[in-house]
Write an enzyme that holds these catalytic residues in place. Structure first.
Site, PDB file in Angstrom:
ATOM      1  CG  ASP A   1      43.799  38.088  68.565  1.00 50.89           C
ATOM      2  OD1 ASP A   1      44.532  37.003  68.255  1.00 50.89           O
ATOM      3  OD2 ASP A   1      43.634  38.965  68.435  1.00 50.89           O
ATOM      4  CG  ASP A  24      49.926  41.679  69.204  1.00 53.85           C
ATOM      5  OD1 ASP A  24      49.781  42.783  70.171  1.00 53.85           O
ATOM      6  OD2 ASP A  24      51.173  41.424  68.898  1.00 53.85           O
ATOM      7  CG  ASP A  71      42.502  42.848  67.223  1.00 50.93           C
ATOM      8  OD1 ASP A  71      42.558  41.616  67.347  1.00 50.93           O
ATOM      9  OD2 ASP A  71      43.455  43.723  66.635  1.00 50.93           O
TER      10      ASP A  71
END
Length: 346
Positions: free
Chosen positions: A24, A26, A223
């Site tokens: 991922d 961001d 995250d």
């Protein structure tokens, strides 16, 4: 260090068990427009070891080439072919489902419009144009008028497709409303769910990324439990949660089975650490200097002298996931108190 030594160093710890790492972006590689400390070095180490990498993002406000350019500007080598966005995936899916020339009303950024146009759909600006589908993706300029037009079109019979449903997006000032929050506004107005959601936690982004790379043992690094980790689980892939973005220790302790990661690390250095290579739920429930017990059905108590707060969190998860939901975590030693403060659990 020779190139062979580089490869040996890179293929150690957790990364040694996989043939593709899907990141991922961001909250994992960067925060808005700045690399997260250690991220550039981690990706470079994987590349020097010959381990393929790819990027899968729910962000529908940038095209793959733009994302690759952003990464290169941060010092991360990347090509458009290595980046899969929810905008591009949505455009490909709708072109297949509706065919060339199908009318689409877009609530989103220019990147989403460009992807749909390139895929052959005909963009319209009004519900009066009788679009076949309303496509909703994140855009910082979306306002009431955009949502109102989409509402009218959907009530008039248009299908409703969302690129993703991330409730928030990370920023230097903390989490901000994401596309999921905008989707929620329409959901409230229409009293129904979108007909389709393309991005994570739907497994499609991860499955297509692994297929393009010819990978048999991909590892997803994210995250967010509700998108990255759940999406990896639904795709049948192992996952590593890093604590550099949205999901925190408290959310992890309360995670239902569908949102539990395979591995846990503070940051991307965990890709090369031997301690991170052990699945969270594998082996004894105590160790590395920490002990945990329950004080009643909903309270965990951490004790011990271990100094690694992430190791403490692993042990806490092992206990939290085996019984009733945990509402409180207490400490019985100075080291445990320090670890809980680092994890924002004190």
């Amino acid at each position: 260090m020779t190139r062979t030594d580089d490869a040996t160093a890179g293929r150690c710890g957790l990364s040694a068990a996989y043939d593709l790492v899907i990141f991922d972006l961001d909250g994992v590689i960067y925060l808005i427009d700045r690399p997260i400390p250690g991220a550039v070095e981690a990706v470079d180490r994987l590349r020097r070891a010959g381990l393929p990498v790819a990027y899968a993002t729910n962000n529908a406000s940038r095209r793959s080439a733009d994302v690759a350019g952003l990464l290169r500007g941060m010092g991360v080598p990347a090509t458009a072919d290595e980046v899969v966005t929810s905008a591009g995936a949505t455009a490909a899916l709708l072109a297949q489902q509706y065919g060339p020339g199908a009318k689409a009303l877009v609530v989103g950024a220019d990147a989403l419009r460009d992807e749909l146009t390139e895929a052959g759909l005909a963009l319209v600006a009004s519900a009066d144009d009788k679009p076949a589908v309303v496509v909703q993706g994140y855009g910082p300029g979306i306002g009431w008028a955009d949502l109102a037009e989409a509402s009218v079109a959907i009530r008039g019979g248009a299908d409703w497709v969302a690129t993703n449903t991330d409730r928030t997006l990370p920023s230097a000032r903390g989490p901000l409303p994401g596309n999921g929050s905008l989707v929620a506004a329409l959901r409230t107005a229409l009293n129904r769910e979108p007909d389709q959601v393309v991005g994570k936690p739907e497994p499609g982004l991860f499955v297509s990324t692994a297929r393009r790379a010819g990978a048999e043992r991909p590892l997803v690094v994210g995250d967010r439990l509700d998108t990255d980790i759940e999406g990896a689980n639904r795709a049948g892939m192992a996952s590593l949660l890093v604590l550099t973005g949205i999901s925190d220790a408290r959310e992890l302790l309360a995670a239902p089975p569908a949102r539990r990661p395979t591995y846990l690390a503070a940051d991307l250095a965990g890709l090369f650490a031997t301690d991170a290579a052990r699945p969270i739920d594998d082996g004894p429930t105590d160790g590395v200097g920490w002990q945990v017990h329950r004080d009643g059905p909903a309270v965990l108590v951490l004790d011990g002298t271990g100094g690694d707060s992430v190791q403490a969190l692993r042990v806490l998860c092992q206990h939290a996931w085996q019984g009733d939901p945990v509402t409180e975590v207490r400490c019985e030693s100075a080291a445990a108190e320090s670890a809980l403060r680092v994890l924002a659990l004190a």
